[in-house]
Design a protein around this motif. Structure first.
Motif, PDB file in Angstrom:
ATOM      1  N   HIS A  58       0.337  -0.924  -0.072  1.00 33.48           N
ATOM      2  CA  HIS A  58       0.143   0.018   0.020  1.00 33.48           C
ATOM      3  C   HIS A  58       0.736   1.051   0.133  1.00 33.48           C
ATOM      4  CE1 HIS A  58      -3.061  -2.982   0.969  1.00 33.48           C
ATOM      5  NE2 HIS A  58      -4.003  -1.397   1.041  1.00 33.48           N
ATOM      6  N   PRO A  59       0.607   2.389  -0.333  1.00 31.87           N
ATOM      7  CA  PRO A  59       1.339   3.345  -0.379  1.00 31.87           C
ATOM      8  C   PRO A  59       0.823   4.443   0.187  1.00 31.87           C
ATOM      9  CG  PRO A  59      -1.056   3.521  -1.939  1.00 31.87           C
ATOM     10  CD  PRO A  59      -0.671   2.822  -1.686  1.00 31.87           C
ATOM     11  N   ARG A  60       2.049   4.887   0.786  1.00 29.12           N
ATOM     12  CA  ARG A  60       2.638   5.543   2.228  1.00 29.12           C
ATOM     13  C   ARG A  60       2.084   7.214   2.359  1.00 29.12           C
ATOM     14  NH1 ARG A  60       7.366   3.707   1.126  1.00 29.12           N
ATOM     15  NH2 ARG A  60       7.736   6.432   0.399  1.00 29.12           N
ATOM     16  N   THR A  61       0.410   7.028   2.698  1.00 31.34           N
ATOM     17  CA  THR A  61       0.067   8.246   1.635  1.00 31.34           C
ATOM     18  C   THR A  61      -1.262   8.880   3.151  1.00 31.34           C
ATOM     19  OG1 THR A  61      -2.466   7.111   1.173  1.00 31.34           O
ATOM     20  CG2 THR A  61      -1.555   7.982  -0.608  1.00 31.34           C
ATOM     21  N   THR A  62      -0.388   8.015   4.200  1.00 28.33           N
ATOM     22  CA  THR A  62      -1.104   8.771   5.625  1.00 28.33           C
ATOM     23  C   THR A  62      -1.160  10.000   5.845  1.00 28.33           C
ATOM     24  OG1 THR A  62       0.871   7.406   7.284  1.00 28.33           O
ATOM     25  CG2 THR A  62      -1.213   6.294   6.892  1.00 28.33           C
ATOM     26  N   SER A  63       0.012  10.459   5.908  1.00 30.72           N
ATOM     27  CA  SER A  63       0.262  11.741   5.620  1.00 30.72           C
ATOM     28  C   SER A  63      -0.140  12.427   5.019  1.00 30.72           C
ATOM     29  CB  SER A  63       1.901  12.139   6.127  1.00 30.72           C
ATOM     30  OG  SER A  63       3.038  11.818   5.658  1.00 30.72           O
ATOM     31  N   LYS A  64       0.032  12.488   3.512  1.00 27.36           N
ATOM     32  CA  LYS A  64      -1.053  13.480   2.844  1.00 27.36           C
ATOM     33  C   LYS A  64      -1.246  12.342   2.125  1.00 27.36           C
ATOM     34  CE  LYS A  64       4.077  12.625   0.904  1.00 27.36           C
ATOM     35  NZ  LYS A  64       4.854  13.920  -0.441  1.00 27.36           N
ATOM     36  N   PRO A  65      -2.421  13.601   1.425  1.00 29.33           N
ATOM     37  CA  PRO A  65      -3.543  12.671   0.317  1.00 29.33           C
ATOM     38  C   PRO A  65      -2.735  11.963  -1.117  1.00 29.33           C
ATOM     39  CG  PRO A  65      -3.179  15.085  -0.244  1.00 29.33           C
ATOM     40  CD  PRO A  65      -2.550  14.763   1.385  1.00 29.33           C
ATOM     41  N   CYS A  66      -1.208  12.311  -1.175  1.00 28.10           N
ATOM     42  CA  CYS A  66      -0.716  12.134  -2.252  1.00 28.10           C
ATOM     43  C   CYS A  66       0.623  11.385  -1.816  1.00 28.10           C
ATOM     44  CB  CYS A  66      -0.385  13.352  -3.809  1.00 28.10           C
ATOM     45  SG  CYS A  66      -2.164  13.542  -4.668  1.00 28.10           S
ATOM     46  N   THR A  70       7.164   4.329  -7.448  1.00 23.98           N
ATOM     47  CA  THR A  70       7.967   3.976  -8.964  1.00 23.98           C
ATOM     48  C   THR A  70       7.823   2.272  -8.923  1.00 23.98           C
ATOM     49  OG1 THR A  70       8.984   5.462  -8.848  1.00 23.98           O
ATOM     50  CG2 THR A  70       9.145   3.985 -10.712  1.00 23.98           C
ATOM     51  N   PHE A  71       7.130   1.368 -10.081  1.00 20.79           N
ATOM     52  CA  PHE A  71       6.978   0.328  -9.903  1.00 20.79           C
ATOM     53  C   PHE A  71       8.038  -0.137 -11.094  1.00 20.79           C
ATOM     54  CE2 PHE A  71       3.841   1.401  -7.154  1.00 20.79           C
ATOM     55  CZ  PHE A  71       3.751   0.441  -6.156  1.00 20.79           C
ATOM     56  N   PRO A  72       8.989  -1.256 -11.062  1.00 15.68           N
ATOM     57  CA  PRO A  72       9.734  -1.301 -12.978  1.00 15.68           C
ATOM     58  C   PRO A  72       9.526  -1.803 -14.168  1.00 15.68           C
ATOM     59  CG  PRO A  72      10.861  -2.633 -10.810  1.00 15.68           C
ATOM     60  CD  PRO A  72       9.002  -1.943 -10.055  1.00 15.68           C
ATOM     61  N   GLU A  73       7.928  -2.030 -14.219  1.00 19.97           N
ATOM     62  CA  GLU A  73       6.973  -2.509 -15.075  1.00 19.97           C
ATOM     63  C   GLU A  73       6.362  -1.312 -15.607  1.00 19.97           C
ATOM     64  OE1 GLU A  73       8.107  -5.101 -16.743  1.00 19.97           O
ATOM     65  OE2 GLU A  73       9.109  -5.898 -15.593  1.00 19.97           O
ATOM     66  N   VAL A  74       5.715  -0.381 -14.617  1.00 17.51           N
ATOM     67  CA  VAL A  74       5.254   0.395 -15.499  1.00 17.51           C
ATOM     68  C   VAL A  74       5.786   1.871 -15.507  1.00 17.51           C
ATOM     69  CG1 VAL A  74       3.526  -0.941 -14.944  1.00 17.51           C
ATOM     70  CG2 VAL A  74       3.871   0.628 -12.986  1.00 17.51           C
ATOM     71  N   GLY A  75       6.858   2.150 -14.058  1.00 18.05           N
ATOM     72  CA  GLY A  75       7.205   3.978 -13.602  1.00 18.05           C
ATOM     73  C   GLY A  75       6.807   4.481 -13.059  1.00 18.05           C
ATOM     74  N   PRO A  76       6.886   5.160 -12.710  1.00 15.11           N
ATOM     75  CA  PRO A  76       6.203   6.185 -11.367  1.00 15.11           C
ATOM     76  C   PRO A  76       4.733   6.527 -11.575  1.00 15.11           C
ATOM     77  CG  PRO A  76       7.163   8.360 -12.814  1.00 15.11           C
ATOM     78  CD  PRO A  76       7.286   6.417 -13.246  1.00 15.11           C
ATOM     79  N   LEU A  77       4.017   6.274 -10.618  1.00 15.04           N
ATOM     80  CA  LEU A  77       2.516   6.258 -10.558  1.00 15.04           C
ATOM     81  C   LEU A  77       2.031   7.775  -9.685  1.00 15.04           C
ATOM     82  CD1 LEU A  77       1.558   2.630 -10.775  1.00 15.04           C
ATOM     83  CD2 LEU A  77       1.696   4.447 -12.606  1.00 15.04           C
ATOM     84  N   VAL A  78       0.943   7.863  -9.431  1.00 20.49           N
ATOM     85  CA  VAL A  78       0.637   9.044  -8.251  1.00 20.49           C
ATOM     86  C   VAL A  78      -0.257   8.606  -8.075  1.00 20.49           C
ATOM     87  CG1 VAL A  78      -0.380  11.129  -7.853  1.00 20.49           C
ATOM     88  CG2 VAL A  78       1.207  11.296  -9.656  1.00 20.49           C
ATOM     89  N   PHE A  79      -0.539   8.158  -6.118  1.00 20.72           N
ATOM     90  CA  PHE A  79      -1.794   7.378  -6.004  1.00 20.72           C
ATOM     91  C   PHE A  79      -2.286   9.058  -4.979  1.00 20.72           C
ATOM     92  CE2 PHE A  79       1.152   3.596  -6.765  1.00 20.72           C
ATOM     93  CZ  PHE A  79       0.011   2.742  -6.665  1.00 20.72           C
ATOM     94  N   LEU A  80      -3.258   9.289  -5.447  1.00 20.96           N
ATOM     95  CA  LEU A  80      -3.835   9.861  -4.180  1.00 20.96           C
ATOM     96  C   LEU A  80      -5.037   9.212  -3.812  1.00 20.96           C
ATOM     97  CD1 LEU A  80      -4.848  13.176  -4.321  1.00 20.96           C
ATOM     98  CD2 LEU A  80      -6.859  11.974  -5.968  1.00 20.96           C
ATOM     99  N   ARG A  81      -5.370   9.100  -2.013  1.00 22.72           N
ATOM    100  CA  ARG A  81      -6.207   8.934  -1.117  1.00 22.72           C
ATOM    101  C   ARG A  81      -7.436   9.342  -1.400  1.00 22.72           C
ATOM    102  NH1 ARG A  81      -3.652   9.735   3.198  1.00 22.72           N
ATOM    103  NH2 ARG A  81      -4.981  11.442   4.230  1.00 22.72           N
ATOM    104  N   LEU A  82      -8.806   7.907  -1.547  1.00 28.62           N
ATOM    105  CA  LEU A  82      -9.751   7.882  -1.092  1.00 28.62           C
ATOM    106  C   LEU A  82     -10.374   7.537  -0.089  1.00 28.62           C
ATOM    107  CD1 LEU A  82     -10.670   6.568  -5.072  1.00 28.62           C
ATOM    108  CD2 LEU A  82     -10.073   9.047  -4.060  1.00 28.62           C
ATOM    109  N   SER A  83     -11.281   9.034   0.959  1.00 28.52           N
ATOM    110  CA  SER A  83     -11.650   8.390   1.718  1.00 28.52           C
ATOM    111  C   SER A  83     -12.152   8.400   2.325  1.00 28.52           C
ATOM    112  CB  SER A  83     -10.407   9.396   2.771  1.00 28.52           C
ATOM    113  OG  SER A  83      -9.429   8.983   3.150  1.00 28.52           O
ATOM    114  N   ASP A  84     -13.234   7.963   3.265  1.00 29.76           N
ATOM    115  CA  ASP A  84     -14.393   8.771   3.534  1.00 29.76           C
ATOM    116  C   ASP A  84     -14.799   9.038   4.470  1.00 29.76           C
ATOM    117  OD1 ASP A  84     -13.958   7.198   6.389  1.00 29.76           O
ATOM    118  OD2 ASP A  84     -14.657   5.833   6.205  1.00 29.76           O
ATOM    119  N   PRO A  85     -15.722  10.170   5.197  1.00 35.31           N
ATOM    120  CA  PRO A  85     -15.581  10.674   6.288  1.00 35.31           C
ATOM    121  C   PRO A  85     -15.169  10.757   6.671  1.00 35.31           C
ATOM    122  CG  PRO A  85     -18.507  10.774   4.873  1.00 35.31           C
ATOM    123  CD  PRO A  85     -17.314   9.651   4.761  1.00 35.31           C
TER     124      PRO A  85
END
Length: 386
Positions: A58-66, A70-85
């Protein structure tokens, strides 16, 4: 499986508005929605995500939303956390990291709506899963009317494909001595099997749990026993065992479950003699004897010849020798070979057994009673062991 369409439409609308290729992942890191990927490079990246993302950390998005990962087969990806209320993570919006490193406020602004739509889909999926479980139990253990209605619903609502035959599986921990976590272990075994089928194929299979608790699986095809063994050998679900019933029409799958249940019981009554996945045919006489309340048996419930034998003999070696001799049809040479003992040792043991048995060991009826009676006694735990 049908889904609420709003999440797919919202992802595609956002992709067109931002010019980004977008993917939505659930909490398990599995892809649940994605926009159109047109270029060969985009499609290659998407195919890799579909095949492998659930194995990623899981991406480390606990301290900031984004977070950029980077993964070898796909390169760098941006993960934006989706949260409930309550700010609990329900999933992630994923897009290739832009080369210029620029942020995209439109994605952040859309996150609350995507989170809401993702939660709606997850609730829909959970409701559908629970409905499937109830129908599975009704199909295999319900009244004739309940079974008929469940069969019709399972096909109409596309939980199962229409097939010539269906195979039921019963699974769970030892029914004679259920452990405190019996239901949890059984549920894990059912869920793990359903997850394996869902993630490795497009085949359909349904599952549920009875109140007993015994797990139920129904396949619209023969069960691949070695594959099910590999699933149940996982430490997370040990010591669950399974019984497999025959392939029958959907209207008769309750009979397949009855036989699967007996094969499962037989595998627990004699675990040293059966694999952790035992078929009805493979269980042989043990599956038929499993219909008896063997857990409650005493010596008085056994045939007289067996009862007298066990009252007079408490030597495991002698009793094992007699069972092997009867298994071999009275063939001394084969018995010696199976037990890896000298012929003279076998004859010595048989002579001692003859003193405890009323009758002639060459008599067919006596052999039948002893053979079946000793098997009943062993399954009931009445045969002494070392």
């Amino acid at each position: 499986m049908d889904h609420l369409p709003e999440l797919d439409d919202a992802v595609q609308d956002l992709a067109e508005a931002t010019g980004r290729r977008l993917v939505v992942m659930g909490q398990s890191m599995r892809v649940v929605a994605y926009s159109i990927h047109e270029s060969p490079e985009d499609r290659r990246r998407l195919f890799h995500l579909l095949a492998h993302s659930d194995a990623w950390p899981h991406p480390r998005t606990t301290s900031k939303p984004c977070q950029v990962e980077t993964f070898p087969e796909v390169g760098p990806l941006v993960f934006l956390r989706l949260s409930d209320p309550q700010r609990h993570t329900v999933g992630y919006l994923v897009t290739p990291a832009p080369e210029d490193g620029a942020d995209c406020p439109a994605l952040t602004d859309a996150a609350p709506l995507l989170a809401e739509l993702l939660r709606a889909r997850q609730h829909e999926s959970a409701d559908r899963t629970e409905h499937s479980r109830r129908l599975t139990v009704a199909l295999t253990t319900g009244s004739p009317h309940e079974r008929e209605a469940a069969a019709a619903a399972l096909i109409a609502e596309r939980f199962l494909s229409d097939a010539e035959g269906y195979c039921a599986v019963a699974l769970g921990v030892d029914p004679r001595d259920p452990m405190p976590l019996a239901r949890e272990k059984t549920a894990q075994a059912v869920s793990r099997t359903l997850k394996f089928v869902r993630e490795t194929s497009t085949a359909t299979v349904i599952g549920g749990i009875t109140d007993t608790p015994v797990g139920i699986l129904v396949f619209p095809r023969p069960v691949v026993v070695p594959r099910l063994i590999r699933i149940l050998e996982h430490p997370q679900v040990a010591p669950v065992r399974a019984g497999v019933g025959p392939l029958l029409p959907l209207a008769d799958v309750h009979s397949s479950f009855v036989q699967a249940h007996l094969a499962w019981r037989a595998s627990w009554l004699a675990p040293a003699d059966h694999e952790i996945v035992t078929t009805w045919d493979g269980a042989g006489l043990d599956a038929t004897l499993a219909r008896l309340p063997l857990e409650d048996f005493t010596l008085t419930d056994l045939p007289p010849s067996t009862r007298d034998l066990l009252s007079a003999i408490d030597s495991p070696d002698l009793l094992t020798t007699l069972e092997a001799y009867l298994d071999a049809g009275g063939d001394a040479q084969r018995t010696s070979r199976e037990l890896n003992i000298h012929r003279s040792t076998l004859y010595y043991r048989l002579d001692k057994l003859r003193t405890a048995v009323v009758g002639d060991l060459s008599d067919g009826i006596l052999r039948r009673d002893l053979h079946t009676g000793l098997r009943m006694a062993r399954l009931a735990g009445l045969v002494p062991t070392r």
